[in-house]
Motif scaffolding. Structure first.
Motif, PDB file in Angstrom:
ATOM      1  N   ALA A  37       0.836  -1.205   0.000  1.00 40.09           N
ATOM      2  CA  ALA A  37       0.000   0.000   0.000  1.00 40.09           C
ATOM      3  C   ALA A  37       0.871   1.256   0.000  1.00 40.09           C
ATOM      4  CB  ALA A  37      -0.918  -0.008   1.225  1.00 40.09           C
ATOM      5  N   PRO A  38       0.452   2.283  -0.743  1.00 43.85           N
ATOM      6  CA  PRO A  38       1.206   3.543  -0.714  1.00 43.85           C
ATOM      7  C   PRO A  38       0.943   4.316   0.579  1.00 43.85           C
ATOM      8  CG  PRO A  38      -0.747   3.787  -2.077  1.00 43.85           C
ATOM      9  CD  PRO A  38      -0.715   2.337  -1.626  1.00 43.85           C
ATOM     10  N   SER A  39       1.882   5.195   0.921  1.00 48.06           N
ATOM     11  CA  SER A  39       1.718   6.032   2.119  1.00 48.06           C
ATOM     12  C   SER A  39       2.533   7.305   1.925  1.00 48.06           C
ATOM     13  CB  SER A  39       2.201   5.274   3.367  1.00 48.06           C
ATOM     14  OG  SER A  39       3.540   4.872   3.196  1.00 48.06           O
ATOM     15  N   ALA A  40       2.187   8.335   2.695  1.00 51.01           N
ATOM     16  CA  ALA A  40       2.871   9.631   2.556  1.00 51.01           C
ATOM     17  C   ALA A  40       4.371   9.451   2.782  1.00 51.01           C
ATOM     18  CB  ALA A  40       2.296  10.630   3.555  1.00 51.01           C
ATOM     19  N   CYS A  41       5.157   9.907   1.828  1.00 54.27           N
ATOM     20  CA  CYS A  41       6.625   9.781   1.880  1.00 54.27           C
ATOM     21  C   CYS A  41       7.070   8.325   2.036  1.00 54.27           C
ATOM     22  CB  CYS A  41       7.229  10.634   2.994  1.00 54.27           C
ATOM     23  SG  CYS A  41       6.814  12.366   2.874  1.00 54.27           S
ATOM     24  N   ASN A  42       6.204   7.406   1.684  1.00 52.79           N
ATOM     25  CA  ASN A  42       6.489   5.959   1.787  1.00 52.79           C
ATOM     26  C   ASN A  42       6.855   5.570   3.221  1.00 52.79           C
ATOM     27  OD1 ASN A  42       6.535   3.455   0.571  1.00 52.79           O
ATOM     28  ND2 ASN A  42       8.654   3.591  -0.105  1.00 52.79           N
ATOM     29  N   GLY A  43       6.270   6.301   4.178  1.00 51.16           N
ATOM     30  CA  GLY A  43       6.686   6.104   5.576  1.00 51.16           C
ATOM     31  C   GLY A  43       6.007   4.948   6.300  1.00 51.16           C
ATOM     32  N   GLN A  44       4.859   4.494   5.789  1.00 53.50           N
ATOM     33  CA  GLN A  44       4.089   3.407   6.430  1.00 53.50           C
ATOM     34  C   GLN A  44       4.042   3.595   7.963  1.00 53.50           C
ATOM     35  OE1 GLN A  44       6.595   0.522   4.070  1.00 53.50           O
ATOM     36  NE2 GLN A  44       4.652  -0.560   3.907  1.00 53.50           N
ATOM     37  N   PRO A  45       3.375   4.672   8.415  1.00 58.83           N
ATOM     38  CA  PRO A  45       3.405   5.017   9.845  1.00 58.83           C
ATOM     39  C   PRO A  45       2.398   4.211  10.669  1.00 58.83           C
ATOM     40  CG  PRO A  45       2.118   6.634   8.674  1.00 58.83           C
ATOM     41  CD  PRO A  45       2.566   5.635   7.646  1.00 58.83           C
ATOM     42  N   TYR A  46       2.479   2.901  10.515  1.00 53.54           N
ATOM     43  CA  TYR A  46       1.548   2.018  11.227  1.00 53.54           C
ATOM     44  C   TYR A  46       2.191   0.659  11.443  1.00 53.54           C
ATOM     45  CZ  TYR A  46       0.726   1.563   6.136  1.00 53.54           C
ATOM     46  OH  TYR A  46       0.884   1.476   4.779  1.00 53.54           O
ATOM     47  N   VAL A  89       7.936   9.109   9.236  1.00 54.15           N
ATOM     48  CA  VAL A  89       9.300   9.454   8.825  1.00 54.15           C
ATOM     49  C   VAL A  89       9.392  10.984   8.858  1.00 54.15           C
ATOM     50  CG1 VAL A  89       9.671   7.364   7.431  1.00 54.15           C
ATOM     51  CG2 VAL A  89       8.675   9.411   6.353  1.00 54.15           C
ATOM     52  N   LYS A  90      10.625  11.493   8.881  1.00 54.41           N
ATOM     53  CA  LYS A  90      10.812  12.944   9.098  1.00 54.41           C
ATOM     54  C   LYS A  90      10.044  13.809   8.102  1.00 54.41           C
ATOM     55  CE  LYS A  90      15.178  13.331  11.499  1.00 54.41           C
ATOM     56  NZ  LYS A  90      16.609  13.201  11.300  1.00 54.41           N
ATOM     57  N   THR A  91      10.104  13.440   6.815  1.00 56.38           N
ATOM     58  CA  THR A  91       9.464  14.286   5.794  1.00 56.38           C
ATOM     59  C   THR A  91       7.942  14.285   5.951  1.00 56.38           C
ATOM     60  OG1 THR A  91       9.706  12.372   4.336  1.00 56.38           O
ATOM     61  CG2 THR A  91      11.254  14.203   3.995  1.00 56.38           C
ATOM     62  N   ALA A  92       7.377  13.129   6.284  1.00 57.23           N
ATOM     63  CA  ALA A  92       5.916  13.070   6.462  1.00 57.23           C
ATOM     64  C   ALA A  92       5.510  13.855   7.706  1.00 57.23           C
ATOM     65  CB  ALA A  92       5.450  11.619   6.551  1.00 57.23           C
ATOM     66  N   ALA A  93       6.320  13.785   8.753  1.00 58.45           N
ATOM     67  CA  ALA A  93       6.030  14.552   9.974  1.00 58.45           C
ATOM     68  C   ALA A  93       6.036  16.045   9.656  1.00 58.45           C
ATOM     69  CB  ALA A  93       7.067  14.224  11.051  1.00 58.45           C
ATOM     70  N   TYR A  94       7.039  16.465   8.895  1.00 57.59           N
ATOM     71  CA  TYR A  94       7.148  17.876   8.530  1.00 57.59           C
ATOM     72  C   TYR A  94       5.958  18.286   7.651  1.00 57.59           C
ATOM     73  CZ  TYR A  94       8.860  22.221   6.535  1.00 57.59           C
ATOM     74  OH  TYR A  94       8.966  23.518   6.132  1.00 57.59           O
ATOM     75  N   GLY A  95       5.644  17.469   6.662  1.00 56.20           N
ATOM     76  CA  GLY A  95       4.529  17.755   5.754  1.00 56.20           C
ATOM     77  C   GLY A  95       3.211  17.820   6.500  1.00 56.20           C
ATOM     78  N   SER A  96       3.001  16.853   7.390  1.00 51.86           N
ATOM     79  CA  SER A  96       1.737  16.783   8.116  1.00 51.86           C
ATOM     80  C   SER A  96       1.555  18.023   8.995  1.00 51.86           C
ATOM     81  CB  SER A  96       1.718  15.498   8.963  1.00 51.86           C
ATOM     82  OG  SER A  96       0.511  15.413   9.650  1.00 51.86           O
ATOM     83  N   GLN A  97       2.635  18.398   9.669  1.00 53.46           N
ATOM     84  CA  GLN A  97       2.557  19.568  10.553  1.00 53.46           C
ATOM     85  C   GLN A  97       2.411  20.868   9.749  1.00 53.46           C
ATOM     86  OE1 GLN A  97       5.919  20.178  13.171  1.00 53.46           O
ATOM     87  NE2 GLN A  97       4.601  21.067  14.730  1.00 53.46           N
ATOM     88  N   THR A  98       3.180  20.977   8.678  1.00 53.70           N
ATOM     89  CA  THR A  98       3.165  22.210   7.890  1.00 53.70           C
ATOM     90  C   THR A  98       1.829  22.405   7.189  1.00 53.70           C
ATOM     91  OG1 THR A  98       5.497  21.831   7.478  1.00 53.70           O
ATOM     92  CG2 THR A  98       4.457  23.494   6.119  1.00 53.70           C
ATOM     93  N   LYS A  99       1.304  21.323   6.645  1.00 50.23           N
ATOM     94  CA  LYS A  99       0.070  21.423   5.853  1.00 50.23           C
ATOM     95  C   LYS A  99      -1.191  21.149   6.671  1.00 50.23           C
ATOM     96  CE  LYS A  99       2.257  22.488   2.116  1.00 50.23           C
ATOM     97  NZ  LYS A  99       2.178  23.895   1.668  1.00 50.23           N
ATOM     98  N   GLY A 100      -1.011  20.713   7.906  1.00 48.07           N
ATOM     99  CA  GLY A 100      -2.173  20.467   8.768  1.00 48.07           C
ATOM    100  C   GLY A 100      -3.035  19.320   8.279  1.00 48.07           C
ATOM    101  N   ILE A 101      -2.405  18.304   7.744  1.00 43.65           N
ATOM    102  CA  ILE A 101      -3.159  17.145   7.224  1.00 43.65           C
ATOM    103  C   ILE A 101      -2.691  15.883   7.953  1.00 43.65           C
ATOM    104  CG2 ILE A 101      -3.639  15.726   5.182  1.00 43.65           C
ATOM    105  CD1 ILE A 101      -3.096  18.270   3.477  1.00 43.65           C
ATOM    106  N   ASN A 102      -3.659  15.084   8.396  1.00 48.20           N
ATOM    107  CA  ASN A 102      -3.334  13.851   9.115  1.00 48.20           C
ATOM    108  C   ASN A 102      -3.033  12.734   8.106  1.00 48.20           C
ATOM    109  OD1 ASN A 102      -3.244  11.509  10.616  1.00 48.20           O
ATOM    110  ND2 ASN A 102      -4.978  12.056  11.905  1.00 48.20           N
TER     111      ASN A 102
END
Ligand SMILES: Cc1cc2nc3c(=O)[nH]c(=O)nc-3n(C[C@H](O)[C@H](O)[C@H](O)COP(=O)(O)O)c2cc1C
Length: 177
Positions: A37-46, A89-102
């Protein structure tokens, strides 16, 4: 099965055969689909925890509400798939916080789609369960992150018949600009 055949065949299964265990190879095929499955920044945060036997029953208890008769079928479910948080992952954390998207919730939704689609391919029933007590399930599964979703999995019971899909009309759902 092509994609539309899978999308039409998959439905939420709320009646399971409690006496028919799911073969390990089938569970592994479903996990492999989830791994792709795809995920933001390929981070698979689960993390995915596959529960069978008494552990599945223990999890099931925390997906039911006897008063409102929610998820009554859960006690018969042979496999409970528990999806819990892992860090971004760092980039997804930054993106999520910056863009306000979960992104994690989105990623988990896509994961659940892949898992349940492959379950349909394997001839199994599944149901995504959002009515869950996160903390006790987390304890049962010894998880370091909160539990967000549980997916029931097993061979459908006799009451599970194919249903017509009830969905919004295309005109309500889609706008072309
Ligand atoms: C995030 C989420 C949470 C859900 N929680 C439950 C639940 O706790 N119990 C249940 O029976 N169905 C649950 N469902 C299943 C939906 O009710 C079902 O997908 C929807 O009605 C469409 O029906 P279908 O899956 O049969 O096509 C959930 C689905 C999603 C995506």
């Amino acid at each position: 099965m092509n994609f539309m055949e899978i999308a039409n065949a998959r439905q939420s299964c709320r009646s399971y055969d409690p006496d028919r265990p799911v073969e390990r190879e089938k569970i592994e095929a479903i996990m492999e689909a989830g791994r792709l499955a795809p995920s933001a920044c390929n981070g698979q945060p689960y993390h995915i925890t596959v529960c069978t036997g008494e552990t599945a029953k223990a999890v099931a208890k925390h997906t039911m509400d006897p008063v409102f008769k929610i998820n009554k079928f859960a006690m018969d479910v042979p496999v409970m798939i528990v999806i819990s948080d892992k860090p971004y992952v760092k980039t997804a954390a930054y993106g999520s916080q910056t863009k306000g998207i979960n992104y994690r919730s989105i990623d988990m939704g896509i994961l659940a789609s892949y898992l349940t689609a492959e379950a349909a391919v394997q001839g199994l029933g599944s149901c995504i369960l959002g009515w869950i007590d996160s903390d006790p399930i987390r304890e049962i599964c010894h998880l370091d992150g909160p539990v967000q979703l549980v997916i029931s999995l097993g061979y459908p019971g006799p009451k599970d018949k194919p249903r017509d899909k009830v969905r919004k009309d295309m005109a309500d759902l889609v706008t072309y600009l």
